[in-house]
Structure formats: structure tokens, C-alpha cells
Design an enzyme around this catalytic site. Structure first.
Site, PDB file in Angstrom:
ATOM      1  N   ILE A   1       0.804  -1.222   0.000  1.00 41.88           N
ATOM      2  CA  ILE A   1       0.000   0.000   0.000  1.00 41.88           C
ATOM      3  C   ILE A   1       0.839   1.275   0.000  1.00 41.88           C
ATOM      4  O   ILE A   1       0.286   2.370  -0.020  1.00 41.88           O
ATOM      5  CB  ILE A   1      -0.958   0.027   1.203  1.00 41.88           C
ATOM      6  CG1 ILE A   1      -0.171  -0.027   2.509  1.00 41.88           C
ATOM      7  CG2 ILE A   1      -1.961  -1.096   1.136  1.00 41.88           C
ATOM      8  CD1 ILE A   1      -1.030   0.248   3.713  1.00 41.88           C
TER       9      ILE A   1
ATOM     10  N   LYS B   1      14.104  -1.862   9.638  1.00 40.86           N
ATOM     11  CA  LYS B   1      13.074  -2.862   9.384  1.00 40.86           C
ATOM     12  C   LYS B   1      13.607  -4.166   9.975  1.00 40.86           C
ATOM     13  O   LYS B   1      14.526  -4.778   9.424  1.00 40.86           O
ATOM     14  CB  LYS B   1      12.790  -3.023   7.895  1.00 40.86           C
ATOM     15  CG  LYS B   1      11.636  -3.991   7.640  1.00 40.86           C
ATOM     16  CD  LYS B   1      11.136  -3.926   6.202  1.00 40.86           C
ATOM     17  CE  LYS B   1       9.876  -4.779   6.047  1.00 40.86           C
ATOM     18  NZ  LYS B   1       9.316  -4.693   4.681  1.00 40.86           N
TER      19      LYS B   1
ATOM     20  N   ASP C   1      17.342  -0.699   1.360  1.00 46.82           N
ATOM     21  CA  ASP C   1      18.066  -0.105   0.237  1.00 46.82           C
ATOM     22  C   ASP C   1      17.213   0.967  -0.443  1.00 46.82           C
ATOM     23  O   ASP C   1      17.707   2.039  -0.801  1.00 46.82           O
ATOM     24  CB  ASP C   1      18.450  -1.183  -0.777  1.00 46.82           C
ATOM     25  CG  ASP C   1      19.400  -2.211  -0.191  1.00 46.82           C
ATOM     26  OD1 ASP C   1      20.174  -1.859   0.717  1.00 46.82           O
ATOM     27  OD2 ASP C   1      19.349  -3.387  -0.625  1.00 46.82           O
TER      28      ASP C   1
END
Length: 206
Positions: A13, A32, A45
Site C-alpha cells: 500500500i 526494518k 536499500d
């Protein structure tokens, strides 16, 4: 200094793009903790490039998993056992932590991302699409987080303007409507920074 967790109402999304925009605006560290699916490169990245962050502000994942699946299954296929204790956010400020997919994506067979968010007790930003289906997905996400006592900072929308959907979610979910990020073509560091400045107020993330 601000510390935020970014989750989504679904996969694909625009959560990573929003995370890049937020990290760039705050000049934050980005993390993350679990990356599932490596064929198209790691999200860190993409964030590093779009946010124009120096390498030391883009932190390595705790787990890198091969298949683009829910982390619990991707880890099983890689023969890895994810230890939630390794997923504590680093003590760095400012910080943007990005989850995978939605709030109820399993990390292990016993742990959901929403459970981690509750343990971390950091303010969560929900990223939602603006189009059809978003009211249901967004309100379900709000309820799932509130049921676990997760602090919700607000909701950020991605896509073409849909004022009624956005207002309805904010009012019925009793969440702050932070703003909206346009879908961008081309998507570059410059167009992303401009779109974030256009769609959001920097003081809402102070």
C-alpha cells in the site's frame, strides 16, 4: 526526539515509501527488523535511496528471509527460528521502525507484529490506502492495536484524495488524520520530499 513504528493495513500500500518520506523528513535512523523476500532487494536499500540517508542511519535487519511471505513462514522455509527478543528497537533517536505487511502479520507461530508493538510501547503510524476497502481495513487495524494497548500516533493515507473515506476513518476510529501522500511517477528523492511536505505537517511528527 521522535520514535515511530510504521505499520500498514495491508501489503503493497505504500508503507515503505511513506517510511522513507518520514525518515528523510526527520533525518531519522531507519530499521526494518525482518525482511522477507530478497529477490527485489531489501526495503532498507530503497529507503536509503529515497530518503537520502547516510549509511549509518540505515540499520541492518535482525533477520533476512528469502521468500516474499509472512515472516513466520519465510523463516520456516529458510530453517530459521525467529527470536522476538532480538527484535527490540535500537536506542537511537530519531527512529523510524517499519513492520512487514499489516499489524496482524505473524512473526512466529505465536507472535504477531501487533504483539511486538505492544511490547515496544512506541507510537504507531498506520498507513492506509485511500480507495475502496480502506474503511474496513483501517478500522480493523485500529481495533487490533487498541485491543493490545498500542499507542496510535495517527493514520497516514497513500493514494488519490478521497476525503470522505479519510474523514470517516479518522472520526469512527478516533485517530488523528496525519495527511496523505500522493502516488508518485516518477518516484525520486526530490518528488517524495516535495510530496511529503505538501501532504503532511512536520510538527505532527515532533
Amino acid at each position: 526526539m521522535p520514535r515511530f513504528v510504521v505499520t500498514g493495513t495491508d501489503t503493497g500500500i505504500g508503507k515503505t515509501v511513506f517510511s522513507a518520506a518520514l525518515a528523510g523528513a526527520l533525518r531519522a535512523h531507519y530499521w526494518k527488523p525482518v525482511q522477507s523476500g530478497l529477490d527485489d532487494g531489501a526495503d532498507r536499500d530503497a529507503v536509503a535511496s529515497l530518503a537520502q540517508l547516510p549509511p549509518e542511519r540505515v540499520l541492518p535487519e535482525a533477520y533476512r528471509l528469502t521468500e516474499p511471505l509472512s515472516p513466520h513462514r519465510a523463516a520456516e522455509l529458510d530453517g530459521i527460528q525467529i527470536d522476538p527478543a532480538r527484535l527490540s528497537p535500537p536506542d537511537l533517536d530519531p527512529l523510524v521502525v517499519e513492520g512487514a505487511g499489516g499489524a496482524l502479520v505473524p512473526i512466529t507461530r505465536n507472535t504477531l507484529y501487533a504483539d511486538l508493538f505492544a511490547w515496544w510501547n512506541l507510537p504507531v503510524i498506520i498507513v492506509a490506502r485511500t480507495g475502496l476497502g480502506t474503511i474496513n481495513h483501517s478500522l480493523l487495524t485500529v481495533e487490533a492495536l487498541r485491543a493490545r494497548g498500542v499507542p496510535i500516533h495517527g493514520i497516514a493515507f497513500v493514494g488519490a484524495a478521497n476525503d470522505d473515506n479519510e474523514q470517516t476513518i479518522a472520526a469512527m476510529g478516533k485517530v488523528r488524520r496525519l495527511g496523505r501522500l500522493d502516488r508518485l511517477d516518477p518516484l525520486t528523492p526530490e518528488t517524495l520530499a516535495a510530496a511529503f511536505a505538501r501532504g503532511f505537517a512536520q510538527e505532527d511528527f515532533a
